[in-house]
Write an enzyme that holds these catalytic residues in place. Structure first.
Site, short mmCIF file in Angstrom:
data_model
loop_
_atom_site.label_atom_id
_atom_site.label_comp_id
_atom_site.label_asym_id
_atom_site.label_seq_id
_atom_site.Cartn_x
_atom_site.Cartn_y
_atom_site.Cartn_z
N TYR A 29 -16.86 -1.77 -32.45
CA TYR A 29 -15.52 -2.31 -32.73
C TYR A 29 -15.12 -2.28 -34.20
O TYR A 29 -13.97 -1.92 -34.52
CB TYR A 29 -15.37 -3.72 -32.10
N GLU B 74 -16.93 -7.73 -22.35
CA GLU B 74 -17.90 -6.64 -22.11
C GLU B 74 -19.35 -7.14 -22.20
O GLU B 74 -20.20 -6.70 -21.42
CB GLU B 74 -17.64 -5.49 -23.09
C1 HEM Z 1 -9.60 -3.45 -29.45
C2 HEM Z 1 -10.05 -2.22 -29.45
C3 HEM Z 1 -9.89 -1.26 -28.31
C4 HEM Z 1 -8.85 -1.11 -27.44
C5 HEM Z 1 -7.55 -1.90 -27.39
C6 HEM Z 1 -9.19 -0.02 -26.56
C7 HEM Z 1 -8.38 0.46 -25.55
C8 HEM Z 1 -8.68 1.51 -24.73
C9 HEM Z 1 -7.83 2.02 -23.70
C10 HEM Z 1 -6.46 1.47 -23.36
C11 HEM Z 1 -8.47 3.04 -23.10
C12 HEM Z 1 -7.97 3.90 -21.94
C13 HEM Z 1 -8.53 3.33 -20.67
C14 HEM Z 1 -8.03 4.05 -19.45
O1 HEM Z 1 -7.01 3.67 -18.96
O2 HEM Z 1 -8.68 4.99 -19.02
C15 HEM Z 1 -9.75 3.18 -23.74
C16 HEM Z 1 -10.68 4.13 -23.40
C17 HEM Z 1 -11.79 4.39 -24.16
N1 HEM Z 1 -12.26 3.65 -25.20
FE1 HEM Z 1 -11.41 2.00 -25.98
N2 HEM Z 1 -10.42 0.47 -26.89
C18 HEM Z 1 -10.88 -0.26 -27.94
C19 HEM Z 1 -12.09 -0.10 -28.58
C20 HEM Z 1 -12.95 0.93 -28.34
C21 HEM Z 1 -14.19 1.13 -29.06
C22 HEM Z 1 -14.71 0.22 -30.17
C23 HEM Z 1 -14.75 2.26 -28.58
C24 HEM Z 1 -16.01 2.96 -29.00
C25 HEM Z 1 -16.12 3.51 -30.17
C26 HEM Z 1 -13.89 2.75 -27.53
C27 HEM Z 1 -14.14 3.86 -26.75
C28 HEM Z 1 -13.37 4.26 -25.69
C29 HEM Z 1 -13.64 5.46 -24.92
C30 HEM Z 1 -14.81 6.42 -25.14
C31 HEM Z 1 -12.65 5.53 -23.95
C32 HEM Z 1 -12.48 6.61 -22.89
C33 HEM Z 1 -11.86 7.73 -23.58
C34 HEM Z 1 -11.81 8.92 -22.73
O3 HEM Z 1 -12.80 9.61 -22.74
O4 HEM Z 1 -10.79 9.13 -22.08
N3 HEM Z 1 -12.82 1.91 -27.41
N4 HEM Z 1 -9.86 2.23 -24.73
#
Ligand code: HEM
Ligand SMILES: Cc1cc2nc3c(=O)[nH]c(=O)nc-3n(C[C@H](O)[C@H](O)[C@H](O)COP(=O)(O)OP(=O)(O)OC[C@H]3O[C@@H](n4cnc5c(N)ncnc54)[C@H](O)[C@@H]3O)c2cc1C
Length: 403
Positions: A96, A138
């Site tokens: 994060y 989480e």
């Molecule tokens: C407050 C912080 C964060 C928010 C608001 C956020 C929000 C989101 C959202 C909205 C999605 C799309 C989910 C879907 O509908 O499929 C997503 C996917 C994802 N997030 Fe986060 N996220 C956050 C932090 C992080 C962090 C810290 C990581 C890791 C470094 C991360 C890694 C990922 C990955 C790998 C995906 C899937 C991406 C893909 O391969 O399509 N996220 N996140």
């Protein structure tokens, strides 16, 4: 941790400004983050990055949370959906601050002098608060996943015990834990997050696949569509179809997801297009194993007979249930074999399968989902009675469908 009234005021007044620059900020944010932390490419789906879908989804949720910073409970449903994906992917608390750092740097880079110290400090605080909501949810999920019977932390090895062709484009893979341990149970409709190392690919690839069978066996079954009607061909699906065979190993994290068959006696209609059939098979098998007396309608739309998976299986399950119906059709009008309807699913077809108190589960390609959402709305079905799952970044499209 709570924010001062002054900080809340700054955050709420800057969200609209950031939204205007949304696409630029997210582009800069991801480019910088992934250049300096290339190891994260083992986790992020490169395609979703290139298309910008995932960046936008993340930024939109940050903005939505910021807009609701004094009442974060308003965005908790969305956070739950994402937290499930994060848990499957292996996003950890230590990630994060990395995302926070590059998001804030991108805001500063794009807004320039307009992003005063006061504004940046407020955003740093707000991001910390939002991140903590994710981290708390989480952390609990990781704990529960690891503690359940047969549960495990992160990814573990699975052996492919069977590979079965279901149609010209969909093939099922049966997966058994390599350590021979009991499998974690799952809720009907959940998905498995699969990680593979593809020859000549620099980074590992992660994708989600719905578990296409009812719970309660010693294997997980996933059914994968080979994505070859596109350029370039789908990486993981093509790899699985062409190179993964019985006896091979792939990694998976424990089942996840919020698209779940609910316990109820109300009528159920399962509506799928193409490979969107996978959770519906799991649901129908589950209902069948309970010898459900519910009114069940299984409605499926495929392009043509040759790509129509599980047809005989569905026919068999439906005919053994007392109150179940199966309706299917093909969108290729010149297909020799036409099912119960031709072309797109029509209002008339759905009218037979949907009553006022029916719970509808809908999965398919985005245009199909939009089409069905419109038909259900024309039929007057309340949004509260419809459940959707998207086989890609979900947030924005779900909002577009206006759920
Ligand atoms: C407050 C912080 C964060 C928010 C608001 C956020 C929000 C989101 C959202 C909205 C999605 C799309 C989910 C879907 O509908 O499929 C997503 C996917 C994802 N997030 Fe986060 N996220 C956050 C932090 C992080 C962090 C810290 C990581 C890791 C470094 C991360 C890694 C990922 C990955 C790998 C995906 C899937 C991406 C893909 O391969 O399509 N996220 N996140
Ligand atoms: C919750 C969930 C459940 C799912 N369940 C299933 C399931 O049961 N069965 C199933 O088959 N799938 C399922 N999916 C979809 C699955 O996760 C994969 O997205 C799918 O298999 C495609 O992955 P791929 O690696 O083959 O394709 P990718 O390589 O990810 O490519 C996907 C698409 O992007 C295009 N593309 C590739 N590179 C670029 C580029 N540089 N620029 C623009 N476009 C590009 C490709 O042409 C292709 O059309 C599910 C997804 C989710 C989120």
């Amino acid at each position: 941790m709570s924010l001062s009234n002054e900080t809340i005021k700054i955050i709420k007044s800057t969200v609209p400004v950031l939204e205007v620059h949304g696409a630029t900020i997210t582009k800069v944010f991801y480019e910088n983050m992934l250049t300096e932390h290339p190891e994260l490419l083992n986790m992020f789906n490169e395609v979703n990055q290139k298309e910008g879908k995932q960046q936008q989804a993340l930024a939109n949720l940050v903005y939505a949370a910021a807009q609701n910073i004094d009442q974060l409970e308003n965005v908790l449903t969305k956070v739950q959906l994402v937290a499930n994906k994060h848990r499957g992917l292996g996003v950890k608390p230590e990630h994060y601050p990395i995302v926070g750092k590059y998001l804030l740097l991108a805001i500063k880079e794009v807004l320039g002098d307009a992003a005063t110290d006061e504004i940046m400090n407020a955003w740093e605080e707000a991001y910390g608060l939002i991140a903590q909501v994710f981290i708390d949810i989480e952390t609990k999920m990781y704990q529960e996943t690891a503690d359940q019977n047969g549960g495990w932390d992160g990814f573990k090895d699975f052996i492919v015990t069977d590979k079965v062709k279901e149609s010209d484009v969909i093939t099922s893979f049966y997966l058994k834990a390599k350590d021979n341990k009991e499998l974690a149970n799952y809720k009907t409709g959940q998905y498995l997050t699969v990680r593979v190392t593809i020859p000549n690919e620099k980074y590992m690839q992660i994708r989600h696949y719905t578990i296409s069978a009812a719970p309660g066996t010693d294997t997980y079954r996933i059914s994968v569509k080979k994505e070859i009607d596109c350029t370039p061909n789908g990486k993981v699906s093509t790899y699985l179809h062409d190179l993964v065979n019985v006896g091979d190993t792939i990694e998976a994290s424990a089942p996840s997801g919020t698209f779940i068959l609910e316990e109820s006696n109300r009528p159920i209609t399962l509506i799928s297009g193409g490979v969107g059939i996978t959770p519906m098979i799991s649901m129908l098998e589950t209902l069948s194993s309970k010898q459900s007396t519910q009114v069940i309608n299984f409605v499926h739309s495929a392009r043509n007979h040759s790509v129509h998976a599980f047809h005989d299986h569905v026919s068999g399950l439906v005919s053994a249930l007392p109150n179940a119906e199966y309706t299917y059709g093909y969108s290729d009008l010149n297909s020799a074999n036409q099912g119960d309807f031709s072309g797109y699913l029509t209002k008339e077809t759905l009218e037979q399968a949907v009553k006022e108190n029916t719970i509808c589960y809908v999965v398919g390609p985005v245009p199909f989902m939009k089409h069905v959402a419109n038909l259900l709305s024309e039929l007057g079905l309340s949004e509260a009675n419809i459940r959707y799952e998207l086989f890609g970044p979900a947030q924005d499209i779900l909002e577009e469908i206006s759920i």
